[in-house]
Every structure is written in C-alpha cells, then in structure tokens.
Design a protein around this motif. Structure first.
Motif, PDB file in Angstrom:
ATOM      1  N   GLU A  19      27.301 190.226 167.353  1.00 30.76           N
ATOM      2  CA  GLU A  19      28.011 191.381 167.520  1.00 30.76           C
ATOM      3  C   GLU A  19      29.006 191.293 166.523  1.00 30.76           C
ATOM      4  O   GLU A  19      29.456 192.435 165.812  1.00 30.76           O
ATOM      5  CB  GLU A  19      28.668 191.482 168.896  1.00 30.76           C
ATOM      6  N   LEU A  20      29.669 190.007 166.423  1.00 33.13           N
ATOM      7  CA  LEU A  20      30.517 190.119 165.041  1.00 33.13           C
ATOM      8  C   LEU A  20      30.152 190.438 163.784  1.00 33.13           C
ATOM      9  O   LEU A  20      30.714 191.047 162.898  1.00 33.13           O
ATOM     10  CB  LEU A  20      31.232 188.689 165.346  1.00 33.13           C
ATOM     11  N   GLY A  26      29.068 195.404 156.080  1.00 33.19           N
ATOM     12  CA  GLY A  26      29.133 195.781 154.840  1.00 33.19           C
ATOM     13  C   GLY A  26      29.574 194.533 153.971  1.00 33.19           C
ATOM     14  O   GLY A  26      29.130 194.344 152.704  1.00 33.19           O
ATOM     15  N   GLU A  27      30.585 193.612 154.418  1.00 27.35           N
ATOM     16  CA  GLU A  27      31.210 192.582 153.811  1.00 27.35           C
ATOM     17  C   GLU A  27      29.909 191.644 153.402  1.00 27.35           C
ATOM     18  O   GLU A  27      29.877 190.763 152.473  1.00 27.35           O
ATOM     19  CB  GLU A  27      32.198 191.965 154.515  1.00 27.35           C
ATOM     20  N   TYR A  31      28.405 190.152 150.030  1.00 30.11           N
ATOM     21  CA  TYR A  31      28.464 188.658 149.582  1.00 30.11           C
ATOM     22  C   TYR A  31      27.061 188.339 149.430  1.00 30.11           C
ATOM     23  O   TYR A  31      26.849 187.483 148.371  1.00 30.11           O
ATOM     24  CB  TYR A  31      28.831 187.849 150.870  1.00 30.11           C
ATOM     25  N   GLY A  32      26.300 188.841 150.057  1.00 31.17           N
ATOM     26  CA  GLY A  32      24.624 188.573 149.827  1.00 31.17           C
ATOM     27  C   GLY A  32      24.240 188.795 148.564  1.00 31.17           C
ATOM     28  O   GLY A  32      23.361 188.200 147.807  1.00 31.17           O
ATOM     29  N   LYS A  33      24.770 190.140 148.204  1.00 32.02           N
ATOM     30  CA  LYS A  33      24.019 190.690 146.750  1.00 32.02           C
ATOM     31  C   LYS A  33      24.868 189.726 145.778  1.00 32.02           C
ATOM     32  O   LYS A  33      24.294 189.485 144.661  1.00 32.02           O
ATOM     33  CB  LYS A  33      24.723 191.953 146.837  1.00 32.02           C
ATOM     34  N   ALA A  56      36.305 187.895 151.945  1.00 29.59           N
ATOM     35  CA  ALA A  56      36.388 189.220 152.440  1.00 29.59           C
ATOM     36  C   ALA A  56      35.407 188.938 153.837  1.00 29.59           C
ATOM     37  O   ALA A  56      35.785 189.472 154.960  1.00 29.59           O
ATOM     38  CB  ALA A  56      36.040 190.271 151.580  1.00 29.59           C
ATOM     39  N   LEU A  57      34.316 188.485 153.830  1.00 30.43           N
ATOM     40  CA  LEU A  57      33.474 188.199 154.909  1.00 30.43           C
ATOM     41  C   LEU A  57      34.423 187.319 156.165  1.00 30.43           C
ATOM     42  O   LEU A  57      34.243 187.608 157.240  1.00 30.43           O
ATOM     43  CB  LEU A  57      32.344 187.556 154.592  1.00 30.43           C
ATOM     44  N   LYS A  58      35.005 186.223 155.691  1.00 29.40           N
ATOM     45  CA  LYS A  58      35.594 185.524 156.438  1.00 29.40           C
ATOM     46  C   LYS A  58      36.650 186.116 157.022  1.00 29.40           C
ATOM     47  O   LYS A  58      36.775 185.860 158.254  1.00 29.40           O
ATOM     48  CB  LYS A  58      36.000 184.226 155.745  1.00 29.40           C
TER      49      LYS A  58
END
Length: 70
Positions: A19-20, A26-27, A31-33, A56-58
């Motif tokens: 869920e999180l 999007g973030e 990050y993956g890209k 940003a993801l964190k």
C-alpha cells in the motif's frame, strides 16, 4: 520483554508495504529509471548517482507511513 511483539510489528509493517509502495509509484519509477540509466551495459551502480531520486522515494515512504499510522 516479549519477542513475539517484535515479530508482530515486523509482519504488520510488511503487510503495509504494498500500500505504501503504491502511494509512491511515481517516485519509485523515477528512481528505477535513474538506476537503469546509470547501469546500462556492464556498468555497476555507483554510490550517490541516484541519491536525489532515492531521497525523494525515501521521503515519500516516510510520509505515507506517517499518514497510515494516524
């Protein structure tokens, strides 16, 4: 001190992870890209190449977890 409480809390956090993660799609994509772009061919991922994207993801995960805890 009961060890079972530790495992219960850990399991609960792991149940919330999808869920999180969905709230931070999007973030996670950005990050993956970044990781994919910096590891083209046989290059290895180097520390701090995607630090901005990771932060940003964190932050997104932390904010999503805070909202869920309320």
């Amino acid at each position: 001190m009961s060890g079972s409480n530790v495992w219960s809390r850990s399991r609960e956090r792991m149940r919330l992870f999808p869920e999180l993660f969905a709230q931070c799609a999007g973030e996670a994509t950005v990050y993956g890209k970044c990781v994919a772009a910096t590891t083209t061919g046989r290059q290895e991922l180097q520390k701090d190449l995607c630090a901005k994207e990771f932060q940003a993801l964190k932050s997104c995960f932390a904010n999503a977890a805070k909202k869920k805890a309320k």
